[in-house]
Design a protein around this motif. Structure first.
Motif, PDB file in Angstrom:
ATOM      1  N   UNK A  58       0.840  -1.190   0.000  1.00 27.45           N
ATOM      2  CA  UNK A  58       0.000   0.000   0.000  1.00 27.45           C
ATOM      3  C   UNK A  58       0.881   1.248   0.000  1.00 27.45           C
ATOM      4  N   UNK A  59       0.641   2.133  -0.958  1.00 30.47           N
ATOM      5  CA  UNK A  59       1.371   3.397  -1.091  1.00 30.47           C
ATOM      6  C   UNK A  59       0.439   4.542  -0.708  1.00 30.47           C
ATOM      7  N   UNK A  60       0.925   5.463   0.130  1.00 25.06           N
ATOM      8  CA  UNK A  60       0.115   6.613   0.537  1.00 25.06           C
ATOM      9  C   UNK A  60       0.938   7.881   0.364  1.00 25.06           C
ATOM     10  N   UNK A  61       0.423   8.826  -0.391  1.00 19.69           N
ATOM     11  CA  UNK A  61       1.105  10.100  -0.644  1.00 19.69           C
ATOM     12  C   UNK A  61       0.687  11.100   0.420  1.00 19.69           C
ATOM     13  N   UNK A  62       1.648  11.842   0.959  1.00 14.07           N
ATOM     14  CA  UNK A  62       1.354  12.828   1.996  1.00 14.07           C
ATOM     15  C   UNK A  62       0.481  13.959   1.468  1.00 14.07           C
ATOM     16  N   UNK A  63      -0.338  14.487   2.352  1.00 13.91           N
ATOM     17  CA  UNK A  63      -1.126  15.670   2.025  1.00 13.91           C
ATOM     18  C   UNK A  63      -0.180  16.855   1.805  1.00 13.91           C
ATOM     19  N   UNK A  64      -0.452  17.652   0.783  1.00 14.78           N
ATOM     20  CA  UNK A  64       0.364  18.832   0.524  1.00 14.78           C
ATOM     21  C   UNK A  64       1.447  18.637  -0.522  1.00 14.78           C
ATOM     22  N   UNK A 106       4.406  21.409  -9.588  1.00 10.74           N
ATOM     23  CA  UNK A 106       4.775  22.829  -9.551  1.00 10.74           C
ATOM     24  C   UNK A 106       3.707  23.747 -10.136  1.00 10.74           C
ATOM     25  N   UNK A 107       2.678  23.196 -10.796  1.00 10.14           N
ATOM     26  CA  UNK A 107       1.563  24.027 -11.249  1.00 10.14           C
ATOM     27  C   UNK A 107       0.462  24.114 -10.200  1.00 10.14           C
ATOM     28  N   UNK A 108       0.700  23.516  -9.024  1.00 13.20           N
ATOM     29  CA  UNK A 108      -0.259  23.585  -7.932  1.00 13.20           C
ATOM     30  C   UNK A 108      -1.177  22.391  -7.805  1.00 13.20           C
ATOM     31  N   UNK A 109      -1.217  21.525  -8.805  1.00 16.05           N
ATOM     32  CA  UNK A 109      -2.060  20.316  -8.732  1.00 16.05           C
ATOM     33  C   UNK A 109      -1.463  19.330  -7.744  1.00 16.05           C
ATOM     34  N   UNK A 110      -2.290  18.642  -6.967  1.00 15.74           N
ATOM     35  CA  UNK A 110      -1.749  17.672  -6.010  1.00 15.74           C
ATOM     36  C   UNK A 110      -1.192  16.433  -6.702  1.00 15.74           C
ATOM     37  N   UNK A 111      -0.171  15.843  -6.104  1.00 17.75           N
ATOM     38  CA  UNK A 111       0.302  14.533  -6.540  1.00 17.75           C
ATOM     39  C   UNK A 111      -0.604  13.500  -5.886  1.00 17.75           C
TER      40      UNK A 111
END
Length: 281
Positions: free
Chosen positions: A108-114, A118-123
């Motif tokens: 399971x992979x979880x990306x941190x909030x924030x 660089x264009x402002x879109x979330x990963x």
């Protein structure tokens, strides 16, 4: 006479000093006075490369070269990296991954909030799913000839890497909030830690829009709706997936001044990126 005696004493002292020096070990090295470099915000960095930069997608067949890979590594983040001693170094400022079970091997992979492009879109997990789709060859049903030309079926994503490992995975599950992706292997794979997400360099939201889809979520829905490819039973090409794959394959290539909408970074801070460059040198 007195002056002569003084001269003799000085000469004798000099001879004694030379004699003692010959009997001692090598004198210590001078104290290093060069200040230790420190990372600072702003400024310019000049790097000399042996090959030109040609693509913002270093994992595609047309974009794979050392220069593209180094620039991608310097300007993008992921869940981990491999240091000079071949140790896996986790990058917890990007996110975390955990082995949920051993049989079947489930990660399971979880990306941190924030974490953002660089264009402002979330990963998001949409980016991970697109990376998986390309690297696994899951949707391909092509049979290739000796020159790697397609004889039958369709080869969607043209990746430069080896599919082994991720080729033995099921369609991943993306969480409702699109921050997590769960990947299940049908066959255990020893290098699972670096198989997916070490560097996330291709933005799904850009690929989606350039392929005519509304957004990254729509791209994830598309990937979830297409069956796994079977070279023994090829089917008609999926036109929307074909557009997505075509843009992934060559849309990030650049022969001149880059399109700024394609030149996106997801590194958290420049200072952290600079430390990665310096530590790898």
């Amino acid at each position: 006479m007195r002056l002569g005696r003084i001269s003799k004493i000085v000469a004798a002292a000099a001879a004694l000093a030379l004699s003692l020096a010959a009997c001692t070990s090598t004198p210590p090295a001078p104290v290093e006075t060069t200040p230790t470099p420190t990372a600072v915000d702003g400024g310019n960095l000049t790097v000399l490369e042996g090959a030109p930069f040609t693509s913002f997608n270093p994992t595609s067949v047309t974009g794979t070269n050392a220069t593209n890979a180094r620039i991608a590594s310097a300007t993008h983040s992921g869940f981990n990296s491999v240091d000079k001693s071949l140790n896996i170094v986790k990058n917890e400022s990007f996110g975390k991954y955990e082995k949920v079970k051993d049989d079947p091997l489930t990660i399971k992979y979880t990306i941190n909030s924030g974490v953002q492009w660089s264009d402002g879109a979330p990963v998001t997990a949409d980016d991970l799913l697109l990376e998986w789709a390309a690297a696994s060859g899951y949707f391909n049903d092509a049979i290739l000839d000796a020159n790697f030309a397609v004889k039958t079926g369709t080869a969607y994503f043209h990746t430069a890497g080896d599919h082994s490992g991720l080729a033995h995975t099921k369609l991943p599950v993306v969480s409702d909030d699109r921050t997590s992706l769960t990947l299940t292997y049908t066959t255990a794979f020893s290098d699972w830690e670096t198989a997916l997400g070490s560097t996330v360099s291709v933005p799904a939201h850009i690929v989606a829009v350039r392929a005519g889809l509304k957004d990254a979520k729509a791209l994830t829905e598309l990937l979830g709706s297409v069956d796994k490819g079977d070279p023994a039973k090829p089917v008609a090409v999926n036109p929307t997936l074909r557009k997505v794959a075509d843009f992934w394959n060559t849309g990030f290539d650049s022969k001149g001044m880059p399109d700024p909408t394609l030149a996106l970074s997801n590194a958290c801070t420049w200072s952290r990126t600079w430390r990665r460059i310096r530590n790898s040198s």
